[in-house]
Write a protein that holds these residues in place. Structure first.
Motif, PDB file in Angstrom:
ATOM      1  N   THR A   1      -3.370   1.226   5.528  1.00  0.00           N
ATOM      2  CA  THR A   1      -3.808   1.599   4.177  1.00  0.00           C
ATOM      3  C   THR A   1      -4.670   2.846   4.218  1.00  0.00           C
ATOM      4  OG1 THR A   1      -3.951  -0.757   3.771  1.00  0.00           O
ATOM      5  CG2 THR A   1      -4.881   0.691   2.098  1.00  0.00           C
TER       6      THR A   1
ATOM      7  N   ALA B   1       0.628   7.003  -6.432  1.00  0.00           N
ATOM      8  CA  ALA B   1      -0.513   7.925  -6.595  1.00  0.00           C
ATOM      9  C   ALA B   1      -0.061   9.361  -6.383  1.00  0.00           C
ATOM     10  CB  ALA B   1      -1.607   7.559  -5.592  1.00  0.00           C
ATOM     11  N   ILE B   2       0.687   9.595  -5.309  1.00  0.00           N
ATOM     12  CA  ILE B   2       1.147  10.970  -5.046  1.00  0.00           C
ATOM     13  C   ILE B   2       2.050  11.441  -6.161  1.00  0.00           C
ATOM     14  CG2 ILE B   2       2.514  12.422  -3.504  1.00  0.00           C
ATOM     15  CD1 ILE B   2       1.529  10.796  -1.190  1.00  0.00           C
ATOM     16  N   TYR B   3       2.925  10.523  -6.623  1.00  0.00           N
ATOM     17  CA  TYR B   3       3.856  10.938  -7.698  1.00  0.00           C
ATOM     18  C   TYR B   3       3.080  11.380  -8.931  1.00  0.00           C
ATOM     19  CZ  TYR B   3       7.306  10.950 -11.338  1.00  0.00           C
ATOM     20  OH  TYR B   3       8.089  11.352 -12.384  1.00  0.00           O
TER      21      TYR B   3
ATOM     22  N   PRO C   1      10.281  16.240  -8.458  1.00  0.00           N
ATOM     23  CA  PRO C   1       8.996  15.583  -8.165  1.00  0.00           C
ATOM     24  C   PRO C   1       9.132  14.385  -7.232  1.00  0.00           C
ATOM     25  CG  PRO C   1       9.143  16.067 -10.490  1.00  0.00           C
ATOM     26  CD  PRO C   1      10.495  16.362  -9.911  1.00  0.00           C
TER      27      PRO C   1
ATOM     28  N   VAL D   1       7.648   0.779   6.312  1.00  0.00           N
ATOM     29  CA  VAL D   1       7.309   1.885   5.418  1.00  0.00           C
ATOM     30  C   VAL D   1       8.535   2.753   5.151  1.00  0.00           C
ATOM     31  CG1 VAL D   1       5.957   4.003   5.272  1.00  0.00           C
ATOM     32  CG2 VAL D   1       4.899   1.883   6.076  1.00  0.00           C
TER      33      VAL D   1
ATOM     34  N   TRP E   1       0.818  -1.224   0.000  1.00  0.00           N
ATOM     35  CA  TRP E   1       0.000   0.000   0.000  1.00  0.00           C
ATOM     36  C   TRP E   1       0.846   1.266   0.000  1.00  0.00           C
ATOM     37  CZ3 TRP E   1      -4.554  -0.263  -1.805  1.00  0.00           C
ATOM     38  CH2 TRP E   1      -5.322  -1.409  -1.640  1.00  0.00           C
ATOM     39  N   LEU E   2       2.042   1.172   0.577  1.00  0.00           N
ATOM     40  CA  LEU E   2       2.942   2.332   0.517  1.00  0.00           C
ATOM     41  C   LEU E   2       3.315   2.633  -0.932  1.00  0.00           C
ATOM     42  CD1 LEU E   2       4.879   4.440   1.779  1.00  0.00           C
ATOM     43  CD2 LEU E   2       6.645   2.687   1.664  1.00  0.00           C
TER      44      LEU E   2
ATOM     45  N   ALA F   1       0.450   4.222  -2.589  1.00  0.00           N
ATOM     46  CA  ALA F   1       0.274   5.620  -2.158  1.00  0.00           C
ATOM     47  C   ALA F   1       1.316   6.517  -2.805  1.00  0.00           C
ATOM     48  CB  ALA F   1       0.369   5.707  -0.633  1.00  0.00           C
ATOM     49  N   LEU F   2       2.577   6.046  -2.815  1.00  0.00           N
ATOM     50  CA  LEU F   2       3.641   6.890  -3.368  1.00  0.00           C
ATOM     51  C   LEU F   2       3.451   7.096  -4.872  1.00  0.00           C
ATOM     52  CD1 LEU F   2       6.851   5.719  -1.487  1.00  0.00           C
ATOM     53  CD2 LEU F   2       5.504   7.787  -1.143  1.00  0.00           C
TER      54      LEU F   2
ATOM     55  N   MET G   1      -2.705   5.972   4.957  1.00  0.00           N
ATOM     56  CA  MET G   1      -1.906   6.349   3.791  1.00  0.00           C
ATOM     57  C   MET G   1      -2.797   7.007   2.741  1.00  0.00           C
ATOM     58  SD  MET G   1       0.642   3.223   3.018  1.00  0.00           S
ATOM     59  CE  MET G   1       1.680   2.506   4.249  1.00  0.00           C
TER      60      MET G   1
ATOM     61  N   THR H   1       7.400  14.158  -3.684  1.00  0.00           N
ATOM     62  CA  THR H   1       6.500  13.047  -3.360  1.00  0.00           C
ATOM     63  C   THR H   1       6.817  12.504  -1.976  1.00  0.00           C
ATOM     64  OG1 THR H   1       6.359  12.436  -5.677  1.00  0.00           O
ATOM     65  CG2 THR H   1       5.763  10.747  -4.068  1.00  0.00           C
TER      66      THR H   1
ATOM     67  N   VAL I   1      -2.728  15.391   0.302  1.00  0.00           N
ATOM     68  CA  VAL I   1      -1.808  15.966  -0.690  1.00  0.00           C
ATOM     69  C   VAL I   1      -2.607  16.479  -1.872  1.00  0.00           C
ATOM     70  CG1 VAL I   1       0.025  15.432  -2.330  1.00  0.00           C
ATOM     71  CG2 VAL I   1       0.141  14.525  -0.018  1.00  0.00           C
TER      72      VAL I   1
ATOM     73  N   VAL J   1      -2.691  10.660   0.974  1.00  0.00           N
ATOM     74  CA  VAL J   1      -2.756  10.939  -0.467  1.00  0.00           C
ATOM     75  C   VAL J   1      -3.847  11.974  -0.739  1.00  0.00           C
ATOM     76  CG1 VAL J   1      -3.233   9.959  -2.736  1.00  0.00           C
ATOM     77  CG2 VAL J   1      -1.884   8.670  -1.085  1.00  0.00           C
TER      78      VAL J   1
ATOM     79  N   PHE K   1       4.322  13.017   1.253  1.00  0.00           N
ATOM     80  CA  PHE K   1       3.749  11.825   1.878  1.00  0.00           C
ATOM     81  C   PHE K   1       4.127  11.774   3.354  1.00  0.00           C
ATOM     82  CE2 PHE K   1       4.299   7.432   3.302  1.00  0.00           C
ATOM     83  CZ  PHE K   1       2.987   7.013   3.213  1.00  0.00           C
TER      84      PHE K   1
END
Lengths: 183, 251
Positions: free
Chosen positions: B40, A45-47, B96, B126, A38-39, A42-43, B43, B100, B50, B47, B104
């Motif tokens: 999850t 998605a953010i990227y 970027p 993580v 999931w990390l 998430a990363l 996180m 990111t 952000v 997201v 996060f």
């Protein structure tokens, strides 16, 4: 967090039968896969949010603002230059007007002076003419008087000579009188 | 205080580590790799946060920014300047990635401070993934950009010749320790703060101590706000430093 008990077989090796952690939950290998999966989601998605939408947008907004500020500053400098030019033009006009005024004053003064000089010269000439006339009259009068004196002297001398009892011709008396008067 | 606490210990229950337990968010059951867990969810909230800040906040593209937009611009400018200052102009294209990571971590940290929240960044799994991603990314990038001369990073030319092999060994060890310290620093800081707050909260069960406990929690909370930001900042700045080493390996 750990109030509801969970089944031991579900709890696994990281949680005891009361739902409390055994040791550090951070070191529970059973959960690593889930967290990592999931990390990464998430990363990623953010990227994509950042690189596709957010960062280009913010970058363009900042660039646009920078451009606007630069333009405004340039416009302000333009206006400042214009203001300075207007001030210079005003000053110049002022100086010109002063010079013009002085020129007019000087011209007027010169005119007046010329008129004055003319009038003075005319008056002088008149005075001179008048005094010459007077001079002439006086000299005429003086000449007339001298002649009269001569005649009177000759007549007087002739009369005196006759009165003394002797005769004398008028010519000799007159020449004697002339000689006396010249001496 | 400690004596009192011990005398009433029977009534005190300390489970400071329970807050870090990963469990399914919907219902009970085993945690497999795809299960939606509390981790999850938090996180995902990071997201969303952000997205809300950097996309919704800037949706008007105003020249004179709103509050949200100016915060977004501040975050952008902060990280952009950091990348540019440390890595130089040629590092800007990696901005970027660093943004990111920073966004996060900072949102996961701050959301984790909400009561009953879960803090994904308090987990070594993580932070280690992020740290090793940085480590491998930077190492591969270093070799791709510089070829074998990337190894010059370990050969300190300014040192006396006799010392260089020793320094090379030390540099090599410190290079491989980087991902470990990089990840443990963040996870450790987050975990410690949350655990300490939980311990103070446990003491609040004793009436006489409760006011001090509340005060202590408040103070710790303020400190944790600071730590949340600073650790995200430190993570980002170290990433930049490592990236600089890959781009310009010569001292």
């Amino acid at each position: 967090m750990a109030t509801e008990p969970i089944n031991t077989e579900l709890a696994g090796t990281c949680v005891n039968e009361f739902g409390s952690a055994i040791g550090m939950p951070q070191l529970c290998g059973e959960w690593f896969g889930n967290q990592i999966f999931w990390l990464v989601v998430a990363l990623v998605a953010i990227y994509f949010i950042l690189s596709r939408v957010a960062l280009p947008r913010i970058g363009s907004v900042l660039a646009e603002r920078q451009g606007t500020i630069t333009n405004d500053i340039a416009a302000a400098e333009d206006l400042k230059v214009k203001a300075t030019q207007a001030e210079a033009a005003y000053d110049k006009a002022l100086v010109d007007a002063r010079a013009e005024a002085q020129r007019i004053v000087a011209a007027a003064k010169a005119d007046i002076q010329a008129d004055l000089d003319k009038a003075i010269a005319k008056a002088d000439a008149e005075i001179a003419a008048k005094s010459a006339e007077s001079e002439k009259a006086i000299s005429e009068i003086r000449a007339g008087a001298l002649q009269n004196v001569e005649e009177v002297a000759k007549d007087t001398a002739l009369a005196i000579v006759e009165a003394m009892g002797s005769t004398a011709d008028a010519k000799s008396v007159a020449s004697a009188v002339d000689a006396q008067m010249k001496g | 205080m400690a004596g009192e606490a011990r005398s009433e210990e029977a009534g005190l229950v300390f489970h400071p580590m329970d807050q870090f337990i990963v469990k399914p968010f919907f219902g009970d059951g085993a945690v497999s790799w795809y299960t939606i867990t509390n981790s999850t969810v938090w996180m995902a909230l990071a997201v969303l946060a952000v997205f809300a800040l950097l996309v919704l906040g800037t949706s008007k593209r105003a020249v004179i920014p709103t509050r949200m937009q100016s915060v977004a611009e501040l975050a952008y400018g902060f990280i952009y300047k950091m990348v540019e200052d440390i890595c130089g102009k040629d590092g800007v294209k990696y901005f970027p990635y660093i943004m990111t990571l920073f966004m996060f971590i900072v949102f996961a940290n701050f959301l984790g401070l909400l009561p009953t929240a879960f803090t994904p960044t308090a987990h070594i799994a993580v932070t280690a993934v992020m740290a090793f991603a940085v480590f491998f990314g930077v190492t591969i990038l270093g070799f791709v950009k510089n070829g074998p001369s990337f190894l010059g990073l370990f050969w300190v030319n300014s040192a006396p010749l006799a010392l260089r092999p020793v320094l090379a060994l030390i540099e090599l060890i410190s290079y491989f320790v980087r991902p470990v310290s990089h990840s443990i620093r963040l996870a450790g800081n987050m975990m410690a703060g949350h655990a300490v707050i939980k311990v103070f909260a446990g003491f609040a069960a004793i009436t006489a101590i409760a006011p001090f406990s509340v005060l202590a929690i408040t103070a710790m909370y303020g400190l944790e706000m600071l730590v949340s930001f600073i650790q995200a900042y430190v993570f980002a700045i170290l990433t930049c430093v490592y990236l600089k080493d890959a781009l310009h390996p010569h001292h």
